[in-house]
Design a protein around this motif. Structure first.
Motif, PDB file in Angstrom:
ATOM      1  N   ASN A 199      -5.543   4.471  -8.197  1.00  0.00           N
ATOM      2  CA  ASN A 199      -5.853   3.090  -7.810  1.00  0.00           C
ATOM      3  C   ASN A 199      -7.199   2.662  -8.378  1.00  0.00           C
ATOM      4  O   ASN A 199      -7.351   1.568  -8.930  1.00  0.00           O
ATOM      5  CB  ASN A 199      -5.845   3.004  -6.282  1.00  0.00           C
ATOM      6  CG  ASN A 199      -6.344   1.677  -5.745  1.00  0.00           C
ATOM      7  OD1 ASN A 199      -7.538   1.414  -5.745  1.00  0.00           O
ATOM      8  ND2 ASN A 199      -5.442   0.856  -5.238  1.00  0.00           N
ATOM      9  N   ILE A 224      -2.718   3.014   4.404  1.00  0.00           N
ATOM     10  CA  ILE A 224      -2.827   4.473   4.457  1.00  0.00           C
ATOM     11  C   ILE A 224      -2.239   5.064   5.743  1.00  0.00           C
ATOM     12  O   ILE A 224      -1.540   6.084   5.690  1.00  0.00           O
ATOM     13  CB  ILE A 224      -4.290   4.910   4.258  1.00  0.00           C
ATOM     14  CG1 ILE A 224      -4.683   4.725   2.793  1.00  0.00           C
ATOM     15  CG2 ILE A 224      -4.506   6.362   4.683  1.00  0.00           C
ATOM     16  CD1 ILE A 224      -6.104   5.082   2.477  1.00  0.00           C
ATOM     17  N   LEU A 272      -3.012   4.293  -2.976  1.00  0.00           N
ATOM     18  CA  LEU A 272      -3.576   3.393  -1.953  1.00  0.00           C
ATOM     19  C   LEU A 272      -5.088   3.555  -1.798  1.00  0.00           C
ATOM     20  O   LEU A 272      -5.600   3.832  -0.722  1.00  0.00           O
ATOM     21  CB  LEU A 272      -2.887   3.643  -0.609  1.00  0.00           C
ATOM     22  CG  LEU A 272      -1.360   3.557  -0.625  1.00  0.00           C
ATOM     23  CD1 LEU A 272      -0.788   3.934   0.732  1.00  0.00           C
ATOM     24  CD2 LEU A 272      -0.896   2.171  -1.023  1.00  0.00           C
ATOM     25  N   GLY A 273      -5.816   3.355  -2.861  1.00  0.00           N
ATOM     26  CA  GLY A 273      -7.263   3.478  -2.810  1.00  0.00           C
ATOM     27  C   GLY A 273      -7.781   4.779  -3.370  1.00  0.00           C
ATOM     28  O   GLY A 273      -8.985   5.002  -3.416  1.00  0.00           O
ATOM     29  N   THR A 311      -6.441  -2.327  -0.057  1.00  0.00           N
ATOM     30  CA  THR A 311      -5.181  -1.588  -0.152  1.00  0.00           C
ATOM     31  C   THR A 311      -5.106  -0.454   0.856  1.00  0.00           C
ATOM     32  O   THR A 311      -4.023  -0.063   1.301  1.00  0.00           O
ATOM     33  CB  THR A 311      -5.014  -1.027  -1.578  1.00  0.00           C
ATOM     34  OG1 THR A 311      -5.326  -2.051  -2.521  1.00  0.00           O
ATOM     35  CG2 THR A 311      -3.602  -0.539  -1.822  1.00  0.00           C
ATOM     36  N   GLU A 312      -6.273   0.092   1.229  1.00  0.00           N
ATOM     37  CA  GLU A 312      -6.310   1.212   2.162  1.00  0.00           C
ATOM     38  C   GLU A 312      -5.708   0.884   3.519  1.00  0.00           C
ATOM     39  O   GLU A 312      -5.450   1.789   4.324  1.00  0.00           O
ATOM     40  CB  GLU A 312      -7.746   1.690   2.353  1.00  0.00           C
ATOM     41  CG  GLU A 312      -8.354   2.394   1.155  1.00  0.00           C
ATOM     42  CD  GLU A 312      -8.930   1.451   0.115  1.00  0.00           C
ATOM     43  OE1 GLU A 312      -9.618   1.907  -0.805  1.00  0.00           O
ATOM     44  OE2 GLU A 312      -8.674   0.228   0.215  1.00  0.00           O
TER      45      GLU A 312
END
Length: 730
Positions: free
Chosen positions: A545, A616, A540-541, A612-613
């Motif tokens: 990624n 988190i 996720l980042g 995408t973060e």
């Protein structure tokens, strides 16, 4: 001080069995006193802090803590557990639990409470008194410092009382360096006479005194990842061991809110140095040229006497840390060194060097790529053939404006490879690596070595500078090394290697990769889309990624049908995790905490924008359910995007660049299907956790959740009362 902890904030018979239930029980006492306004919101903040790193300390101690907008004033609650509660300490459960709450933004109060409490916990009489206390009022008085534990050695300075008022550090006494973080030295230590040794500021004239006539002196630096508890516990342990050994120990705790530097005269007067740290020592070059012991922070807590003896042994043997020419052992280190952990392997450093370049490249990607996308959107795909706007620009013509945006974006995009190479070298060798890195990256563009050439150029430039810095040079020449010699020599070496040795083979490899992407079709394309989707959603980042994203962006330097498909698949998959979490909190909100439901509202926008973060917070709270669900959905979306042969010319933008996507409806369908798959999986996994407990209905916490079955609000009836959960800590 009496306002920080009172008798009704003390529970000497804490019945909770989990750290989440313990936090809830103590937090409820804070709510009763009006110190916490929203119980669930505050507990979510506590759990979020716990997810970053366990708060258990050796010796049976747990210190859950956080800053929260739901706290009205700094507060400390204490609970004593007969069974012990696991707070993640290596030596087992904690029986002494301190819950510390500070208002949002109240850094000084938060750090003051934590650091002062950590110092007092190093006093065995203090912890023994807490374990044998029978009266809450007396216990509150003991914790606040209004009374002292029985058995304290006469003449031994007592660690400072827990106080919410920040104190100033002078940087010259024992424990100096805390400054606004907590005031590391106590009043008793500051007033101690010459016979106490370590409590006396060192004058600049004292280093010239004969060794036999003065006490042995050590300066130390302590630091830990959070910069709070372990940092000050190590400082206290070293000072205490120094007093027992008759050694003057002056400590600079480098905490999370900064630090007060030791007086240069104190460092100059020291015979040796101890670094007890789990993060790099800041401004390490101040201590160069002295015998040094370099260990982790827990060694400073657990065996301070051994460290002091080790320093004395090095002094007797004459072992010193010599200053190095350029960057070396005694210097501050490179950006990657300063951001990493001590003793990292080469593979870890290589990954960080590459990520250093990618992280600096991404803003150029976003700015340039979106400007190019806007140019295409306004002027059509033929805008790339427009003449230079410097020579031809019509203020009233929309195509001129489109050409302006496209050409600005194209120039920004042309920096991608040089910036990538320059900042890989920067991560390896600091600022001296920038010049040869940028030169090597520009050469990579010139010879059509592309993205791969930029990676190679950055590594070659950084390695060349590091090699030059290890060469010993006379002192008079050191001043011109970073300005003249290193840029000149390193640029020449990098240029030679890129033009005549490695550049052409890399250019051939880049061409082969481009041709392969151009020819991707059928099953091969789908498999690549699945792999890229998994990579985009795994961390996720994070690094994996970024690797997938960098691979896609690198293909846009020389776009073809295959590279445009890859870019589309990568962006589509990266949008899935936050969109799935947003949808899950909407359709089954009872499975999530109030804080997660609020995060879900923001995740709609973040996911739609290809950030995408945004997922988190959910992954940090429940990684074993969220991350696999996100990966499956991302893989489905990446594979479908390739199957539908969708293309994308912009490297960023999410749904806002849909007009630039080939087959946009199928592209949105791929995203929707992947989002639905991830949503169903995360709901099923979280729902299975809840229904696995027959005593609890939907929405009640399971074994991983913040509250146990005895917690208030967990009635077993779906929807009865407020949702009592907080995120499960990692």
């Amino acid at each position: 001080m009496s306002e920080l902890i009172t008798a009704d904030l003390v529970d000497l018979d804490l019945a909770a069995e989990t750290k989440e239930a313990a936090a809830r029980s103590l937090a409820e006492r804070m709510v009763t006193r009006g110190r916490v306004t929203d119980l669930d919101g505050f507990l979510a903040d506590v759990a979020a802090r716990e997810a970053q790193m366990p708060t258990g300390l050796d010796g049976g101690i747990g210190i859950p803590h956080c800053r929260s907008a739901h706290v009205t004033e700094a507060t400390l609650a204490f609970g004593r557990s007969a069974r012990g509660i696991d707070f993640g300490a290596p030596d087992g459960p904690a029986d002494l639990i301190f819950l510390i709450a500070a208002p949002a933004g109240a850094d000084d109060a938060h750090l003051t409470i934590l650091s002062a409490l950590a110092r007092r916990l190093m006093n065995e009489d203090f912890t023994t008194a807490l374990r044998t206390a029978t009266d809450p009022t007396a216990t509150a008085s003991l914790i606040s410092g209004d009374s002292e534990p029985v058995g304290t050695e006469p003449g031994t300075p007592e660690p400072e009382a827990v106080t919410a008022e920040p104190t100033g550090g002078t940087g010259t006494g024992v424990g100096a360096g805390a400054g606004a973080e907590a005031g590391a030295a106590t009043q008793a230590e500051a007033e101690a006479g010459p016979e106490t040794g370590p409590d006396v500021p060192v004058s600049a004239s004292e280093p010239d005194a004969p060794a036999a006539d003065r006490v042995f002196r050590i300066v130390a630096v302590t630091s830990c990842p959070t910069g709070i508890a372990h940092t000050y516990m190590a400082a206290e342990a070293l000072e205490k061991a120094g007093r027992h050994a008759g050694v003057e120990v002056v400590v600079e705790p480098q905490g999370s809110a900064g630090f007060t530097r030791l007086d240069p005269a104190v460092i100059a007067a020291a015979d040796g140095v101890i670094f007890a740290h789990d993060v790099p020592v800041r401004e390490k070059d101040r201590f160069a040229g002295k015998p040094t012991v370099d260990v982790g922070v827990k060694a400073g807590i657990n065996r301070p006497a051994e460290l002091i003896a080790e320093v004395r042994g090095k002094v007797q043997r004459g072992e010193i840390t010599a200053p190095a020419a350029g960057r070396g052992e005694g210097s501050p280190g490179t950006p990657v060194d300063n951001a990493g952990d001590p003793g990292e392997g080469y593979g870890t450093k290589l990954r960080k060097w590459l990520m250093s370049g990618v992280s600096y490249m991404v803003p150029f990607v976003a700015a340039g790529g979106l400007l190019i996308a806007l140019g295409f959107a306004i002027g059509g795909y033929t805008i790339n053939k427009a003449p230079s706007v410097a020579e031809h620009f019509v203020w009233t013509d929309h195509t001129s404006w489109a050409a302006l945006l496209f050409q600005i974006g194209g120039l920004a995009f042309s920096f991608l490879v040089p910036v990538l190479a320059g900042y890989i070298a920067y991560g390896m060798a600091d600022r001296p690596g920038l010049v040869p890195g940028f030169v090597g990256g520009s050469i990579a563009l010139t010879i059509n070595a592309g993205f791969l050439g930029g990676l190679a150029a950055g590594l070659i430039a950084g390695g060349t500078v590091m090699a030059i810095q290890r060469v010993g040079v006379p002192a008079p020449l050191r001043g011109i090394m970073p300005v003249v010699v290193i840029p000149l020599v390193s640029s020449a070496v990098v240029g030679f290697l890129m033009f005549l040795v490695v550049g052409k083979p890399i250019a051939s490899l880049q061409k082969a990769l481009t041709d392969w992407l151009s020819g991707l079709s059928g099953a091969n394309a789908i498999i690549l889309g699945v792999v890229l989707g998994l990579m985009m959603c795994f961390d996720l980042g994070g690094p994996l990624n970024k690797v997938a994203y960098a691979f896609a962006v690198g293909g846009l330097a020389n776009p073809n049908e295959g590279s445009l498909k890859v870019m589309a698949a990568v962006m589509a998959a990266g949008m899935v995790p936050p969109l799935a979490m947003a949808l899950a909190t909407t359709v089954r909100g009872k499975l999530f905490t109030r804080a997660e439901r609020e995060n879900g509202k923001a995740a709609w926008v973040l996911g739609a924008s290809f950030i995408t973060e945004g997922a988190i917070p959910f992954a940090a709270a429940d990684p074993l359910r969220v991350i696999p669900s996100a990966m499956v959905g991302g893989a489905v979306t990446g594979g479908l995007s390739m199957l539908f042969e969708c293309t994308l010319r912009a490297p960023h933008g999410g749904i806002f660049v849909i007009p630039l996507i080939g087959d946009p409806f199928l592209y949105l369908l791929a995203i929707a299907v992947g989002t639905a798959v991830s949503t169903c999986l995360v709901v099923l996994l979280k729902g299975a956790r809840k229904t696995g407990h027959p005593d609890q209905g939907e929405g009640a916490p399971g074994p991983d959740d913040a509250a146990d079955a005895a917690a208030p609000g967990a009635t077993g009836a779906a929807g009865a009362g407020p949702d009592p959960k907080v995120p499960a800590a990692v």
